[in-house]
Design an enzyme around this catalytic site. Structure first.
Site, mmCIF file in Angstrom:
data_model
loop_
_atom_site.group_PDB
_atom_site.id
_atom_site.type_symbol
_atom_site.label_atom_id
_atom_site.label_comp_id
_atom_site.label_asym_id
_atom_site.label_seq_id
_atom_site.Cartn_x
_atom_site.Cartn_y
_atom_site.Cartn_z
ATOM 1 N N ARG A 114 0.851 -1.202 0.000
ATOM 2 C CA ARG A 114 0.000 0.000 0.000
ATOM 3 C C ARG A 114 0.878 1.239 0.000
ATOM 4 O O ARG A 114 2.022 1.208 0.399
ATOM 5 C CB ARG A 114 -0.885 0.009 1.259
ATOM 6 N N LYS A 178 3.791 -6.657 12.014
ATOM 7 C CA LYS A 178 2.905 -6.930 10.875
ATOM 8 C C LYS A 178 3.210 -8.312 10.299
ATOM 9 O O LYS A 178 4.334 -8.590 9.889
ATOM 10 C CB LYS A 178 3.114 -5.843 9.815
ATOM 11 N N ARG A 312 -1.088 4.832 13.280
ATOM 12 C CA ARG A 312 -0.048 4.348 14.191
ATOM 13 C C ARG A 312 -0.451 4.708 15.620
ATOM 14 O O ARG A 312 -1.282 5.608 15.815
ATOM 15 C CB ARG A 312 1.330 4.926 13.819
#
Ligand code: BTN
Length: 317
Positions: A114, A178, A312
């Site tokens: 992304r 992640k 975040r």
């Protein structure tokens, strides 16, 4: 060349002579193929005099026969490609596509993430796949990226990873790093009939420090020595995806909203939302029925959506 890789995939030593016998070629031809293999895959092969050759790490390769049999969608298994999303879009440009079709690759030379980022995609280590989906009605696109995240999570939970969490809009986290990312790309006119490419990358067997990743990441294998079988993970994830997408849930994210929020890592946390140059601080209230993020900012609720947004945790969170 890939037959040679299959022979080496167990991570143990194989003599050049034996490899040559099995492949029906001379020892020097084996040597040349090993060099080619290293060059094209980036894998490291140890060469020890008197012992032979072995891969630095054992691998479980994608098994085309098993995937074709057990996946709920027809599949194209590729050794290497620039990006499975790009491959799906090329396929669409050259063919009439009326049914979903899955593309999975051992390696991506130019995996895309992304917001213009790249997606690190080493050979035989992780999962890189794209589902090309015809979309008859654009209302079915609403909340789709969150639904895909939920489907990936359901698949991973079924494989024994109950601690995988979601992070708005469509990242998956494990142990705070992640573990998977999702990139949706649209082709055609969303107001008319169109196609969407659902690209998913899952870090499965990546270990140690991995050059080129500029964010905290994790991998399913964790500290386990044996590699995780990527075929099993792909089958479980695609079964969940098929179940969710064919249950008429596409376009009705509200049905899954509670499940999504229960798995959201940052529910109730103080966050910063980046909208390009701007950054908005707030506390995560959850998502709405369309999958947009609900934030409490300065005493009022605000709602945000869009593929270019990123979240975040606040420094003081
Ligand atoms: C993200 O930035 O979080 C999205 C990453 C998506 C990566 C996957 S890997 C398979 C597919 N092909 C690509 O080029 N990208 C997606």
């Amino acid at each position: 060349m890939y037959e040679l890789l299959a022979l080496l995939s167990d991570g143990t030593f194989h003599s050049g002579e034996r490899l040559g016998e099995v492949l029906g070629v001379s020892r020097s031809a084996v040597w040349k193929r090993l060099l080619l293999l290293e060059e094209s895959t980036g894998l490291r092969i140890h060469k020890v005099r008197g012992k032979g050759y072995r891969l630095e790490q054992s691998l479980i390769l994608l098994d085309g026969g098993r995937l074709k049999r057990d996946l709920p969608y027809p599949v194209m298994v590729l050794a290497e490609v620039d990006s499975t999303n790009a491959e799906a879009l090329r396929h669409l440009a050259a063919n009439k596509v009326d049914e979903p079709l899955l593309f999975v690759a051992e390696q991506q030379a130019a995996g895309r993430g992304r917001r213009g980022r790249s997606w690190v995609s080493p050979y035989g280590v992780n999962l890189y796949f794209s589902l090309l989906l015809p979309v008859a009605d654009s209302s079915r696109l609403e909340g789709l990226s969150l639904l895909v995240g939920l489907a990936v999570r359901r698949g991973l939970v079924a494989c024994g990873y109950p601690d995988v969490e979601l992070k708005w809009p469509n990242d998956l986290l494990l142990s705070g790093g992640k573990v998977a990312g999702i990139l949706l790309e649209l082709a055609g006119d969303p107001a008319d009939s169109c196609h969407v490419v659902v690209g998913v990358g899952i870090n499965v067997n990546m270990r140690g420090s991995q050059a080129g990743i500029d964010q905290s990441w994790s991998s399913l294998v964790g500290s386990v020595v044996q590699p995780v079988d990527r075929n099993l993970i792909l089958i479980a994830v695609m079964r969940s995806m098929h179940e969710l997408l064919s249950a008429g849930v596409a376009g009705r994210f509200s049905v899954c909203r509670a499940e999504w929020e229960a798995a959201h890592a940052w529910q109730g946390r103080a966050v910063c939302l980046s909208t390009g140059p701007q950054s908005i601080s707030g506390v995560v209230l959850g998502v709405d029925d369309r999958g947009a993020l609900r934030l409490m900012c300065e005493g009022e609720e605000r709602v945000y959506s869009g593929g270019e947004l990123s979240l975040r945790l606040s420094d003081d969170s």
